[in-house]
Scaffold this motif. Structure first.
Motif, PDB file in Angstrom:
ATOM      1  N   PHE A  10       0.878  -1.208   0.138  1.00 16.12           N
ATOM      2  CA  PHE A  10      -0.146   0.093  -0.010  1.00 16.12           C
ATOM      3  C   PHE A  10       0.843   1.391  -0.093  1.00 16.12           C
ATOM      4  O   PHE A  10       0.766   2.129  -0.654  1.00 16.12           O
ATOM      5  N   GLU A  11       1.746   1.232   0.993  1.00 18.70           N
ATOM      6  CA  GLU A  11       2.691   2.362   0.991  1.00 18.70           C
ATOM      7  C   GLU A  11       3.527   2.557  -0.446  1.00 18.70           C
ATOM      8  O   GLU A  11       3.718   3.730  -0.830  1.00 18.70           O
ATOM      9  N   ALA A  12       3.983   1.661  -0.943  1.00 18.39           N
ATOM     10  CA  ALA A  12       4.809   1.692  -2.477  1.00 18.39           C
ATOM     11  C   ALA A  12       3.762   2.333  -3.415  1.00 18.39           C
ATOM     12  O   ALA A  12       4.254   3.029  -4.101  1.00 18.39           O
ATOM     13  N   LEU A  13       2.523   1.792  -3.502  1.00 19.55           N
ATOM     14  CA  LEU A  13       1.697   2.183  -4.369  1.00 19.55           C
ATOM     15  C   LEU A  13       1.214   3.613  -4.299  1.00 19.55           C
ATOM     16  O   LEU A  13       1.124   4.452  -4.911  1.00 19.55           O
ATOM     17  N   ALA A  14       1.128   3.988  -2.871  1.00 16.52           N
ATOM     18  CA  ALA A  14       0.510   5.235  -2.443  1.00 16.52           C
ATOM     19  C   ALA A  14       1.826   6.267  -3.003  1.00 16.52           C
ATOM     20  O   ALA A  14       1.612   7.591  -3.353  1.00 16.52           O
ATOM     21  N   THR A  15       3.116   5.794  -2.956  1.00 13.88           N
ATOM     22  CA  THR A  15       4.167   6.583  -3.173  1.00 13.88           C
ATOM     23  C   THR A  15       4.113   6.797  -4.725  1.00 13.88           C
ATOM     24  O   THR A  15       4.414   7.939  -5.151  1.00 13.88           O
ATOM     25  N   ALA A  16       4.353   5.843  -5.374  1.00 14.84           N
ATOM     26  CA  ALA A  16       4.603   5.503  -6.880  1.00 14.84           C
ATOM     27  C   ALA A  16       3.169   6.159  -7.856  1.00 14.84           C
ATOM     28  O   ALA A  16       3.518   6.491  -8.912  1.00 14.84           O
ATOM     29  N   ARG A  17       2.101   5.904  -7.238  1.00 15.26           N
ATOM     30  CA  ARG A  17       0.835   6.128  -8.003  1.00 15.26           C
ATOM     31  C   ARG A  17       0.820   5.312  -9.278  1.00 15.26           C
ATOM     32  O   ARG A  17       0.378   5.791 -10.196  1.00 15.26           O
ATOM     33  N   HIS A  18       1.478   4.122  -9.171  1.00 10.84           N
ATOM     34  CA  HIS A  18       1.707   3.435 -10.510  1.00 10.84           C
ATOM     35  C   HIS A  18       1.819   2.041 -10.197  1.00 10.84           C
ATOM     36  O   HIS A  18       2.828   1.853  -9.561  1.00 10.84           O
ATOM     37  N   PHE A  19       1.043   1.125 -10.399  1.00 13.54           N
ATOM     38  CA  PHE A  19       1.173  -0.283 -10.230  1.00 13.54           C
ATOM     39  C   PHE A  19       2.629  -0.922 -10.492  1.00 13.54           C
ATOM     40  O   PHE A  19       3.187  -1.878  -9.819  1.00 13.54           O
ATOM     41  N   ARG A  21       5.608   0.547 -11.100  1.00 14.49           N
ATOM     42  CA  ARG A  21       6.638   1.143 -10.461  1.00 14.49           C
ATOM     43  C   ARG A  21       6.559   0.798  -8.874  1.00 14.49           C
ATOM     44  O   ARG A  21       7.742   0.424  -8.408  1.00 14.49           O
ATOM     45  N   ALA A  22       5.444   0.430  -8.478  1.00 18.85           N
ATOM     46  CA  ALA A  22       5.251   0.266  -7.045  1.00 18.85           C
ATOM     47  C   ALA A  22       5.851  -1.320  -7.187  1.00 18.85           C
ATOM     48  O   ALA A  22       6.305  -1.659  -6.066  1.00 18.85           O
ATOM     49  N   ALA A  23       5.394  -2.277  -7.731  1.00 11.70           N
ATOM     50  CA  ALA A  23       5.808  -3.645  -7.670  1.00 11.70           C
ATOM     51  C   ALA A  23       7.374  -3.705  -7.949  1.00 11.70           C
ATOM     52  O   ALA A  23       7.781  -4.395  -7.238  1.00 11.70           O
ATOM     53  N   GLU A  24       8.028  -2.895  -8.972  1.00 15.49           N
ATOM     54  CA  GLU A  24       9.087  -2.897  -8.997  1.00 15.49           C
ATOM     55  C   GLU A  24      10.009  -2.451  -7.828  1.00 15.49           C
ATOM     56  O   GLU A  24      11.040  -2.943  -7.036  1.00 15.49           O
ATOM     57  N   ALA A  25       9.355  -1.532  -7.072  1.00 15.03           N
ATOM     58  CA  ALA A  25       9.952  -0.888  -5.703  1.00 15.03           C
ATOM     59  C   ALA A  25       9.962  -2.110  -4.483  1.00 15.03           C
ATOM     60  O   ALA A  25      10.911  -1.927  -3.838  1.00 15.03           O
ATOM     61  N   VAL A  28       8.310  -7.439  -6.342  1.00  9.75           N
ATOM     62  CA  VAL A  28       7.137  -8.444  -6.819  1.00  9.75           C
ATOM     63  C   VAL A  28       6.450  -8.204  -8.078  1.00  9.75           C
ATOM     64  O   VAL A  28       6.743  -7.249  -8.791  1.00  9.75           O
ATOM     65  N   SER A  29       5.717  -8.984  -8.546  1.00 10.88           N
ATOM     66  CA  SER A  29       5.082  -8.766  -9.854  1.00 10.88           C
ATOM     67  C   SER A  29       3.895  -7.873  -9.599  1.00 10.88           C
ATOM     68  O   SER A  29       3.432  -7.838  -8.519  1.00 10.88           O
ATOM     69  N   GLN A  30       3.587  -7.319 -10.784  1.00 10.38           N
ATOM     70  CA  GLN A  30       2.349  -6.494 -10.713  1.00 10.38           C
ATOM     71  C   GLN A  30       1.106  -7.039 -10.280  1.00 10.38           C
ATOM     72  O   GLN A  30       0.449  -6.537  -9.315  1.00 10.38           O
ATOM     73  N   PRO A  31       0.869  -8.360 -10.938  1.00  9.15           N
ATOM     74  CA  PRO A  31      -0.463  -8.945 -10.480  1.00  9.15           C
ATOM     75  C   PRO A  31      -0.522  -9.387  -8.781  1.00  9.15           C
ATOM     76  O   PRO A  31      -1.335  -9.267  -8.414  1.00  9.15           O
ATOM     77  N   ALA A  32       0.776  -9.696  -8.318  1.00 14.13           N
ATOM     78  CA  ALA A  32       0.930 -10.077  -6.737  1.00 14.13           C
ATOM     79  C   ALA A  32       0.577  -8.799  -6.142  1.00 14.13           C
ATOM     80  O   ALA A  32      -0.230  -9.058  -4.999  1.00 14.13           O
ATOM     81  N   LEU A  33       1.083  -7.577  -6.351  1.00 10.28           N
ATOM     82  CA  LEU A  33       0.954  -6.642  -5.667  1.00 10.28           C
ATOM     83  C   LEU A  33      -0.639  -6.124  -5.841  1.00 10.28           C
ATOM     84  O   LEU A  33      -1.336  -5.649  -4.546  1.00 10.28           O
ATOM     85  N   ARG A  51      -8.445   3.133  -9.660  1.00  6.97           N
ATOM     86  CA  ARG A  51      -7.515   2.754 -10.571  1.00  6.97           C
ATOM     87  C   ARG A  51      -7.677   3.540 -12.039  1.00  6.97           C
ATOM     88  O   ARG A  51      -8.946   3.668 -12.510  1.00  6.97           O
ATOM     89  N   GLN A  52      -6.688   4.230 -12.320  1.00  2.00           N
ATOM     90  CA  GLN A  52      -6.845   5.050 -13.536  1.00  2.00           C
ATOM     91  C   GLN A  52      -5.947   4.446 -14.728  1.00  2.00           C
ATOM     92  O   GLN A  52      -4.938   3.574 -14.401  1.00  2.00           O
ATOM     93  N   ARG A  53      -6.215   4.948 -15.989  1.00  2.00           N
ATOM     94  CA  ARG A  53      -5.429   4.471 -17.234  1.00  2.00           C
ATOM     95  C   ARG A  53      -3.846   4.778 -16.729  1.00  2.00           C
ATOM     96  O   ARG A  53      -3.084   4.050 -17.229  1.00  2.00           O
ATOM     97  N   ALA A  54      -3.882   5.863 -16.064  1.00  2.17           N
ATOM     98  CA  ALA A  54      -2.201   6.386 -16.112  1.00  2.17           C
ATOM     99  C   ALA A  54      -1.532   5.970 -15.044  1.00  2.17           C
ATOM    100  O   ALA A  54      -0.354   6.339 -14.415  1.00  2.17           O
ATOM    101  N   GLY A  55      -2.492   5.205 -13.990  1.00  3.20           N
ATOM    102  CA  GLY A  55      -1.616   4.867 -12.599  1.00  3.20           C
ATOM    103  C   GLY A  55      -2.781   4.660 -11.571  1.00  3.20           C
ATOM    104  O   GLY A  55      -3.998   4.167 -11.886  1.00  3.20           O
ATOM    105  N   ALA A  56      -2.514   5.088 -10.521  1.00  5.96           N
ATOM    106  CA  ALA A  56      -3.605   4.812  -9.327  1.00  5.96           C
ATOM    107  C   ALA A  56      -3.413   6.257  -8.444  1.00  5.96           C
ATOM    108  O   ALA A  56      -2.450   6.799  -8.253  1.00  5.96           O
TER     109      ALA A  56
END
Length: 299
Positions: A10-19, A21-25, A28-33, A51-56
């Protein structure tokens, strides 16, 4: 109740605002996140992201929850740090950022030294730009980072590692004679090649060579020091080279290296970390190792 893993995602996605980049941080894989975020939302009974086309984008509920999640994660990390410190210096995982104009030269010497001296240390390296290093250290995505100082951020502490002089590199068979030593005003800006925008070495080169009134630098940017110096070795221009790179790059490229006149321009490479950490002993030990690893490159 969310799990620690879900809170980290959650914190990674809240920071990156992109699934992606958050998964990479969080490695893990994007589906797992995505699955863990969805499970967290289901457990809490609220939507945390739009969920938006450009990210989250965080929802109002997600925005309200973010400071609490970060406080919980900081407390958990503090517990791990206290345990590691009680066991000894540089034990366990250490996430270290390092800028691209230092990494290729320092890392091959630093990692073997750390493995020999601290066999229970697990180093996770991330090569990235200075601004990202600073942001990731502040956000606890990195424990510390090796960057060019000063950083000018009151949330961080720093320790100097070494002074890295700048020199001028040209092709070995360059027809234009470069005066040695060279003053900053003698640099031919029409032939000066630089790294692309975002690299601190580009800004430092401009500060050294581009400050005289009316002087303009050619608008070109390479993606890495290796690319830049290959271009130089083929007679496509000249560039600033940090001293830490000279031994390695002179061995693989046909270069002529010319020093600047005194006072020679230089950058200061240092280690940064967050204030009020319990791992200061680890970072001091890492800084000592960094100085020792760099010594052979600067002699």
């Amino acid at each position: 109740m969310p799990t620690v893993r879900q809170m980290r995602y959650f914190e990674a996605l809240a920071t990156a605002r992109h699934f992606g980049r958050a998964a990479e941080a969080v490695n893990v894989s994007q589906p797992a996140l995505s699955a863990q975020i969805a499970e967290m939302e289901k457990g809490l009974g609220v939507s945390l992201f739009e969920r938006q086309r450009a990210g989250a984008k965080l929802t109002a509920e997600g925005e309200a929850l973010l400071p609490e999640i970060r406080a919980i994660l900081a407390a958990i990390d503090g517990l791990y740090q206290r345990t590691r410190q009680a066991s000894g210096i540089l034990i366990g995982r250490l996430k270290v950022g390092i800028i691209p104009t230092v990494a290729p030269y320092l890392v091959p010497r630093l990692i073997p030294l750390l493995k020999h001296r601290y066999p229970r240390l697990e180093v996770e390296l991330r090569e990235t730009l200075t601004s990202t290093c600073i942001d990731d250290v502040k956000a606890n995505r990195l424990d510390c980072a090796i960057i060019a100082l000063p950083h000018r951020d009151e949330a961080l502490e720093a320790e100097e590692l070494f002074r890295d002089r700048f020199l001028i590199a040209s092709a070995e068979d360059e027809q234009t004679v470069l005066v040695s030593p060279m003053s900053e005003t003698e640099v031919d800006l029409d032939r000066l090649l630089l790294l692309e925008e975002g690299h601190c070495l580009r800004d430092q080169a401009l500060a050294v060579c581009g400050t005289a009134a009316g002087r303009r630098v050619a608008n070109y940017g390479a993606t890495s020091m290796a690319t830049l110096l290959q271009m130089v070795s083929h007679g496509m221009g000249i560039t600033l080279i940090p001293e830490i790179a000279v031994k390695e790059e002179r061995g693989r490229n046909r270069l002529r290296i010319v020093p600047f006149a005194e006072p020679q321009p230089a950058r200061t490479i240092g280690l940064i970390w967050r204030h009020r950490t319990r791992r200061t002993g680890d970072y001091r030990a890492l800084a000592d190792a960094g100085r020792e690893a760099a010594r052979g490159l600067l002699e």
